[in-house]
Design a protein around this motif. Structure first.
Motif, short mmCIF file in Angstrom:
data_model
loop_
_atom_site.label_atom_id
_atom_site.label_comp_id
_atom_site.label_asym_id
_atom_site.label_seq_id
_atom_site.Cartn_x
_atom_site.Cartn_y
_atom_site.Cartn_z
N ASP A 7 0.74 -1.25 0.18
CA ASP A 7 -0.11 0.20 0.02
C ASP A 7 0.84 1.23 0.15
OD1 ASP A 7 -2.29 -1.16 -0.22
OD2 ASP A 7 -3.01 -1.06 1.73
N HIS A 8 2.18 1.08 0.41
CA HIS A 8 2.97 2.29 0.43
C HIS A 8 4.10 2.04 -0.59
CE1 HIS A 8 1.24 3.96 4.15
NE2 HIS A 8 1.05 2.81 4.45
N GLY A 9 3.94 1.29 -1.63
CA GLY A 9 4.99 1.19 -2.64
C GLY A 9 5.97 0.66 -2.52
N VAL A 10 6.07 -0.23 -1.20
CA VAL A 10 7.37 -1.05 -0.99
C VAL A 10 6.99 -2.38 -1.77
CG1 VAL A 10 8.49 -1.86 1.04
CG2 VAL A 10 7.52 0.44 1.03
N GLU A 11 7.75 -2.71 -2.46
CA GLU A 11 7.52 -3.94 -3.25
C GLU A 11 8.57 -4.81 -3.50
OE1 GLU A 11 6.39 -2.39 -7.17
OE2 GLU A 11 4.35 -1.71 -6.43
N ARG A 12 9.81 -4.59 -2.99
CA ARG A 12 10.71 -5.83 -2.87
C ARG A 12 10.32 -6.30 -1.38
NH1 ARG A 12 12.96 -1.98 -6.36
NH2 ARG A 12 14.06 -3.02 -8.23
N ASP A 34 24.12 -15.96 4.90
CA ASP A 34 25.04 -15.51 3.73
C ASP A 34 24.26 -15.47 2.16
OD1 ASP A 34 27.02 -14.66 5.34
OD2 ASP A 34 28.37 -16.40 4.70
N PHE A 35 23.48 -16.64 2.16
CA PHE A 35 22.55 -16.88 0.95
C PHE A 35 21.40 -16.02 1.14
CE2 PHE A 35 18.72 -18.78 -0.49
CZ PHE A 35 19.17 -19.15 -1.84
N VAL A 36 20.63 -15.56 2.18
CA VAL A 36 19.80 -14.63 2.12
C VAL A 36 20.33 -13.41 1.61
CG1 VAL A 36 18.00 -13.33 3.44
CG2 VAL A 36 18.13 -15.64 3.74
N ALA A 37 21.61 -13.00 2.19
CA ALA A 37 22.10 -11.43 1.88
C ALA A 37 22.32 -11.46 0.44
CB ALA A 37 23.27 -11.53 2.81
N ARG A 38 22.92 -12.66 -0.31
CA ARG A 38 23.12 -12.62 -1.42
C ARG A 38 21.99 -12.33 -2.45
NH1 ARG A 38 26.35 -17.11 -0.07
NH2 ARG A 38 25.05 -18.42 -1.33
N PHE A 39 20.82 -13.04 -1.89
CA PHE A 39 19.83 -12.84 -2.65
C PHE A 39 19.07 -11.65 -2.74
CE2 PHE A 39 14.83 -12.91 -3.13
CZ PHE A 39 15.06 -13.53 -4.46
N VAL A 40 19.10 -10.90 -1.42
CA VAL A 40 18.86 -9.27 -1.27
C VAL A 40 19.52 -8.54 -2.43
CG1 VAL A 40 18.92 -7.61 0.37
CG2 VAL A 40 18.21 -9.46 1.14
N ALA A 41 20.80 -8.86 -2.45
CA ALA A 41 21.70 -8.03 -3.40
C ALA A 41 21.14 -8.09 -4.54
CB ALA A 41 23.12 -8.43 -3.32
N HIS A 42 20.77 -9.55 -5.06
CA HIS A 42 20.38 -9.87 -6.47
C HIS A 42 18.78 -9.13 -6.63
CE1 HIS A 42 19.53 -12.11 -10.17
NE2 HIS A 42 18.40 -12.35 -9.55
N MET A 43 18.27 -9.23 -5.65
CA MET A 43 16.60 -8.58 -5.58
C MET A 43 16.54 -7.07 -5.86
SD MET A 43 13.57 -10.15 -5.36
CE MET A 43 11.82 -9.57 -5.05
N ARG A 44 17.76 -6.30 -5.31
CA ARG A 44 17.76 -4.90 -5.75
C ARG A 44 17.94 -4.82 -7.36
NH1 ARG A 44 21.03 -4.75 -0.81
NH2 ARG A 44 19.74 -3.74 0.77
N ARG A 45 18.49 -5.73 -7.97
CA ARG A 45 18.74 -5.59 -9.63
C ARG A 45 17.33 -6.10 -10.34
NH1 ARG A 45 23.64 -8.21 -8.23
NH2 ARG A 45 23.08 -10.02 -9.42
#
Length: 272
Positions: free
Chosen positions: A99-104, A245-256
């Protein structure tokens, strides 16, 4: 730097918001984990989420501590949500950000039985909101190679409800809450006279046959496979480091990535 949404003021959260903000939503359960481990296994999912946020710069939403765990109703102290209740809660949590445009948004599921219900909500959000919400089953992200490194040829004997990975994780993260003196061997009852019985059913000629069994019927301690005597704090440390570490790497990927168009990420950037 604050990473937990529960610790932020609304002004601080607004200042942190940007087009590439990633929100981690940890989910767990309040259920028995054998006689030796705390029932609040959601604490483990929350710990993973908080550490992954520190590593990646994501923000952690408050943990959902209750899940869909119908087959644990036979044990006191658990809090089980009905399927419609659980899916409604997941939807409301996601919509509060959308609802606030936060989509990732990335769900970190620490209770595997939640998975099919989370999938229902993910698909509903895609249809109705046009946003692809990601979900990671945390304990399924542990590769076989790491299990073998930790436990050798006996890795399969260590894995199961009431044993690893959660017992080792708890020994690493919350040793003061553990009761290793209560760990004992476990044997499953044989439903329909068949071995390899779990709360999900039995195997007949090597093929899974689903049955509506309760955990206390299978084993009085709620041990549904795996030997908790093989768990260790060192194993928990290695599992924790791998998953965070796996989750952190996915977060970095998700930003792209564009959650409104999952197929626009350039192939050159895709990591798998």
């Amino acid at each position: 730097m604050k990473y937990a949404l529960k610790d932020m003021t609304v002004a601080e959260f607004r200042d942190r918001l940007s087009p590439d903000t990633v929100i981690l939503l940890p989910f767990g359960s309040q259920e028995e984990q054998g006689p030796h481990a705390p029932m609040g296994d959601y604490m483990l999912a929350e710990a993973v989420a908080c550490r992954a946020a520190e590593l990646s710069g994501a923000i952690v939403a408050p943990c959902m501590p209750f899940g869909y765990a119908e087959f644990f109703r036979g044990f006191p102290g658990g809090i089980q949500l009905r399927a419609p209740t659980f899916t409604a809660l997941v939807e409301d949590m996601l919509v509060s950000f959308l609802d606030h445009g936060v989509e990732r948004l990335v769900i970190l599921n620490g209770h595997t039985t939640n998975s099919s219900l989370i999938d229902q909500v993910q698909r509903k959000m895609r249809r109705e909101r046009g946003v692809a919400v990601a979900s990671i089953d945390l304990w399924r992200s542990i590769p076989d190679s790491l299990w073998t490194e930790i436990h050798g040829a006996g890795a399969a004997l260590a894995r199961g409800h009431g044993a690893d990975p959660l017992t080792s994780l708890a020994l690493h993260l919350y040793p003061e809450k553990m009761r290793p003196d209560l760990i004992r061997p476990s044997t499953a009852a044989a439903a329909f006279g068949l071995k390899d019985t779990t709360a999900a059913g039995v195997k007949f000629e090597g093929v899974q046959v689903n049955l509506p069994l309760d955990a206390h019927e299978v084993n009085a301690d709620g041990m549904l496979g795996g030997d908790a005597r093989l768990a260790s704090a060192e194993a928990g440390r290695r599992i924790f480091e791998h998953v965070t570490d796996f989750v952190a790497r996915f977060v970095a990927h998700m930003r792209r990535c564009d959650p409104r168009d999952p197929f626009t990420t350039a192939q050159a950037e895709a990591t798998g």
